[in-house]
Motif scaffolding. Structure first.
Motif, PDB file in Angstrom:
ATOM      1  N   PRO A 130      49.928  52.152  43.718  1.00 20.95           N
ATOM      2  CA  PRO A 130      49.303  51.565  44.860  1.00 20.95           C
ATOM      3  C   PRO A 130      48.866  50.104  45.029  1.00 20.95           C
ATOM      4  O   PRO A 130      49.282  49.144  45.579  1.00 20.95           O
ATOM      5  N   GLU A 131      48.554  49.610  44.022  1.00 23.13           N
ATOM      6  CA  GLU A 131      48.021  48.289  43.667  1.00 23.13           C
ATOM      7  C   GLU A 131      49.325  47.260  43.450  1.00 23.13           C
ATOM      8  O   GLU A 131      49.079  46.083  43.520  1.00 23.13           O
ATOM      9  N   ASP A 132      50.502  47.827  43.389  1.00 23.65           N
ATOM     10  CA  ASP A 132      51.497  46.925  43.226  1.00 23.65           C
ATOM     11  C   ASP A 132      51.912  46.649  44.840  1.00 23.65           C
ATOM     12  O   ASP A 132      52.998  45.756  44.851  1.00 23.65           O
ATOM     13  N   THR A 133      51.560  47.177  45.804  1.00 19.99           N
ATOM     14  CA  THR A 133      51.855  46.966  47.192  1.00 19.99           C
ATOM     15  C   THR A 133      51.728  45.342  47.292  1.00 19.99           C
ATOM     16  O   THR A 133      50.509  44.817  47.084  1.00 19.99           O
ATOM     17  N   ALA A 134      52.774  44.729  47.841  1.00 21.12           N
ATOM     18  CA  ALA A 134      52.598  43.235  47.779  1.00 21.12           C
ATOM     19  C   ALA A 134      54.000  42.701  48.701  1.00 21.12           C
ATOM     20  O   ALA A 134      55.031  43.523  48.630  1.00 21.12           O
ATOM     21  N   VAL A 135      54.132  41.558  49.046  1.00 19.82           N
ATOM     22  CA  VAL A 135      55.059  40.871  49.172  1.00 19.82           C
ATOM     23  C   VAL A 135      55.640  40.295  48.066  1.00 19.82           C
ATOM     24  O   VAL A 135      54.800  39.480  47.383  1.00 19.82           O
ATOM     25  N   TYR A 136      56.838  40.361  47.357  1.00 24.36           N
ATOM     26  CA  TYR A 136      57.346  39.891  46.191  1.00 24.36           C
ATOM     27  C   TYR A 136      58.412  38.874  46.475  1.00 24.36           C
ATOM     28  O   TYR A 136      59.221  38.837  47.376  1.00 24.36           O
ATOM     29  N   TYR A 137      58.187  37.674  46.024  1.00 20.64           N
ATOM     30  CA  TYR A 137      59.031  36.507  45.927  1.00 20.64           C
ATOM     31  C   TYR A 137      59.367  36.324  44.611  1.00 20.64           C
ATOM     32  O   TYR A 137      58.847  36.235  43.547  1.00 20.64           O
ATOM     33  N   CYS A 138      60.577  35.664  44.468  1.00 21.48           N
ATOM     34  CA  CYS A 138      61.154  34.847  43.375  1.00 21.48           C
ATOM     35  C   CYS A 138      60.901  33.225  43.603  1.00 21.48           C
ATOM     36  O   CYS A 138      60.882  32.704  44.512  1.00 21.48           O
ATOM     37  N   ASN A 139      61.005  32.427  42.333  1.00 19.10           N
ATOM     38  CA  ASN A 139      60.943  31.202  42.309  1.00 19.10           C
ATOM     39  C   ASN A 139      61.159  30.728  40.963  1.00 19.10           C
ATOM     40  O   ASN A 139      61.315  31.464  40.122  1.00 19.10           O
ATOM     41  N   ARG A 140      61.051  29.406  40.762  1.00 18.38           N
ATOM     42  CA  ARG A 140      61.247  28.688  39.397  1.00 18.38           C
ATOM     43  C   ARG A 140      59.998  29.436  38.503  1.00 18.38           C
ATOM     44  O   ARG A 140      59.027  29.460  38.960  1.00 18.38           O
ATOM     45  N   GLY A 141      60.378  29.459  37.321  1.00 17.79           N
ATOM     46  CA  GLY A 141      59.234  30.083  36.318  1.00 17.79           C
ATOM     47  C   GLY A 141      58.616  29.208  35.807  1.00 17.79           C
ATOM     48  O   GLY A 141      57.203  29.406  35.295  1.00 17.79           O
ATOM     49  N   LEU A 142      58.853  27.994  35.602  1.00 19.00           N
ATOM     50  CA  LEU A 142      58.177  26.984  34.897  1.00 19.00           C
ATOM     51  C   LEU A 142      58.438  25.456  35.813  1.00 19.00           C
ATOM     52  O   LEU A 142      59.687  25.342  36.404  1.00 19.00           O
ATOM     53  N   GLY A 143      57.547  24.930  35.775  1.00 17.34           N
ATOM     54  CA  GLY A 143      57.521  23.406  36.544  1.00 17.34           C
ATOM     55  C   GLY A 143      57.296  23.606  38.136  1.00 17.34           C
ATOM     56  O   GLY A 143      56.826  24.690  38.402  1.00 17.34           O
ATOM     57  N   SER A 144      57.512  22.589  38.855  1.00 18.77           N
ATOM     58  CA  SER A 144      57.233  22.619  40.318  1.00 18.77           C
ATOM     59  C   SER A 144      58.128  23.657  41.004  1.00 18.77           C
ATOM     60  O   SER A 144      59.370  23.694  40.786  1.00 18.77           O
ATOM     61  N   VAL A 145      57.481  24.606  41.598  1.00 21.14           N
ATOM     62  CA  VAL A 145      58.257  25.378  42.656  1.00 21.14           C
ATOM     63  C   VAL A 145      59.104  24.802  43.348  1.00 21.14           C
ATOM     64  O   VAL A 145      58.817  23.942  44.291  1.00 21.14           O
ATOM     65  N   TRP A 146      60.249  25.786  43.981  1.00 27.38           N
ATOM     66  CA  TRP A 146      61.068  25.307  45.115  1.00 27.38           C
ATOM     67  C   TRP A 146      60.586  25.866  46.400  1.00 27.38           C
ATOM     68  O   TRP A 146      59.434  26.586  46.473  1.00 27.38           O
ATOM     69  N   PRO A 147      61.171  25.601  47.379  1.00 26.58           N
ATOM     70  CA  PRO A 147      60.568  26.125  48.586  1.00 26.58           C
ATOM     71  C   PRO A 147      60.651  27.559  48.611  1.00 26.58           C
ATOM     72  O   PRO A 147      61.698  28.309  48.132  1.00 26.58           O
ATOM     73  N   TRP A 148      59.797  28.263  49.247  1.00 21.34           N
ATOM     74  CA  TRP A 148      59.603  29.972  49.081  1.00 21.34           C
ATOM     75  C   TRP A 148      60.488  30.503  50.039  1.00 21.34           C
ATOM     76  O   TRP A 148      60.957  30.069  51.086  1.00 21.34           O
ATOM     77  N   GLY A 149      61.094  31.515  49.449  1.00 22.30           N
ATOM     78  CA  GLY A 149      62.059  32.477  50.312  1.00 22.30           C
ATOM     79  C   GLY A 149      61.111  33.393  51.475  1.00 22.30           C
ATOM     80  O   GLY A 149      59.797  33.122  51.394  1.00 22.30           O
ATOM     81  N   GLN A 150      61.682  34.146  51.955  1.00 28.60           N
ATOM     82  CA  GLN A 150      60.763  35.094  52.918  1.00 28.60           C
ATOM     83  C   GLN A 150      60.230  36.302  52.235  1.00 28.60           C
ATOM     84  O   GLN A 150      59.129  36.787  52.802  1.00 28.60           O
ATOM     85  N   GLY A 151      60.492  36.439  51.180  1.00 27.55           N
ATOM     86  CA  GLY A 151      60.031  37.567  50.245  1.00 27.55           C
ATOM     87  C   GLY A 151      60.282  38.899  50.799  1.00 27.55           C
ATOM     88  O   GLY A 151      60.952  39.050  51.592  1.00 27.55           O
ATOM     89  N   THR A 152      60.014  39.897  49.873  1.00 25.31           N
ATOM     90  CA  THR A 152      60.359  41.311  50.287  1.00 25.31           C
ATOM     91  C   THR A 152      59.256  42.298  50.201  1.00 25.31           C
ATOM     92  O   THR A 152      58.581  42.151  49.115  1.00 25.31           O
ATOM     93  N   LEU A 153      58.875  43.171  50.937  1.00 25.53           N
ATOM     94  CA  LEU A 153      57.787  43.890  50.937  1.00 25.53           C
ATOM     95  C   LEU A 153      57.830  45.143  50.311  1.00 25.53           C
ATOM     96  O   LEU A 153      58.756  45.900  50.485  1.00 25.53           O
ATOM     97  N   VAL A 154      57.043  45.463  49.375  1.00 26.11           N
ATOM     98  CA  VAL A 154      57.146  46.578  48.652  1.00 26.11           C
ATOM     99  C   VAL A 154      55.679  47.310  49.034  1.00 26.11           C
ATOM    100  O   VAL A 154      54.597  46.726  48.745  1.00 26.11           O
ATOM    101  N   THR A 155      55.845  48.456  49.388  1.00 26.87           N
ATOM    102  CA  THR A 155      54.617  49.492  49.850  1.00 26.87           C
ATOM    103  C   THR A 155      54.575  50.650  48.972  1.00 26.87           C
ATOM    104  O   THR A 155      55.572  51.114  49.080  1.00 26.87           O
ATOM    105  N   VAL A 156      53.712  50.799  48.340  1.00 27.98           N
ATOM    106  CA  VAL A 156      53.512  51.936  47.281  1.00 27.98           C
ATOM    107  C   VAL A 156      52.178  52.932  48.105  1.00 27.98           C
ATOM    108  O   VAL A 156      51.338  52.701  47.982  1.00 27.98           O
ATOM    109  N   SER A 157      52.925  54.037  48.597  1.00 24.00           N
ATOM    110  CA  SER A 157      51.717  54.867  49.219  1.00 24.00           C
ATOM    111  C   SER A 157      52.249  56.441  49.529  1.00 24.00           C
ATOM    112  O   SER A 157      53.804  56.263  49.583  1.00 24.00           O
ATOM    113  N   SER A 158      51.473  57.076  49.589  1.00 20.79           N
ATOM    114  CA  SER A 158      52.078  58.678  49.668  1.00 20.79           C
ATOM    115  C   SER A 158      51.705  58.919  51.233  1.00 20.79           C
ATOM    116  O   SER A 158      52.121  60.212  51.699  1.00 20.79           O
TER     117      SER A 158
END
Length: 115
Positions: free
Chosen positions: A87-115
């Motif tokens: 359940p604590e993994d519940t969040a909006v997940y984004y990708c971006n550059r791993g090192l250095g200045s990040v690029w503009p963020w995408g919209q993300g994708t929602l992960v919901t962990v729940s019973s």
């Protein structure tokens, strides 16, 4: 112009699995370290996993042994395989550059962990 499009988020029960994808455009993808981040309401966005090019990886302690980051340079795509979700993994997940200045963020994708 850099564009990042995340997908694959869903509602899943604790213990379940999901695979997230992030398609990047507007960059020479293969030369960049890429990362997955996540954010929950009221908290700062945090790094989850990073993969360099070629393929050295880093994970935060909370996801080690459960999440796997990978990349396909031919498809300009980075993936996050998430197993044994909690359940604590519940969040909006984004990708971006791993090192250095990040690029503009995408919209993300929602992960919901729940019973």
């Amino acid at each position: 112009q850099v564009q990042l499009v995340e997908s694959g988020g869903d509602l899943v029960q604790p213990g379940g699995s999901l695979r997230l994808s992030c398609a990047a455009s507007g960059i020479i993808f293969s030369i960049y370290s890429m990362a997955w981040y996540r954010q929950t309401p009221g908290k700062q966005r945090e790094l989850v996993a990073r993969i360099t090019s070629p393929s050295s990886t880093f994970y935060v302690d909370s996801v080690k042994g459960r999440f796997t980051i990978s990349r396909d340079n031919a498809k300009n795509t980075v993936y996050l395989q998430m197993n044994s979700l909690k359940p604590e993994d519940t969040a909006v997940y984004y990708c971006n550059r791993g090192l250095g200045s990040v690029w503009p963020w995408g919209q993300g994708t929602l992960v919901t962990v729940s019973s």
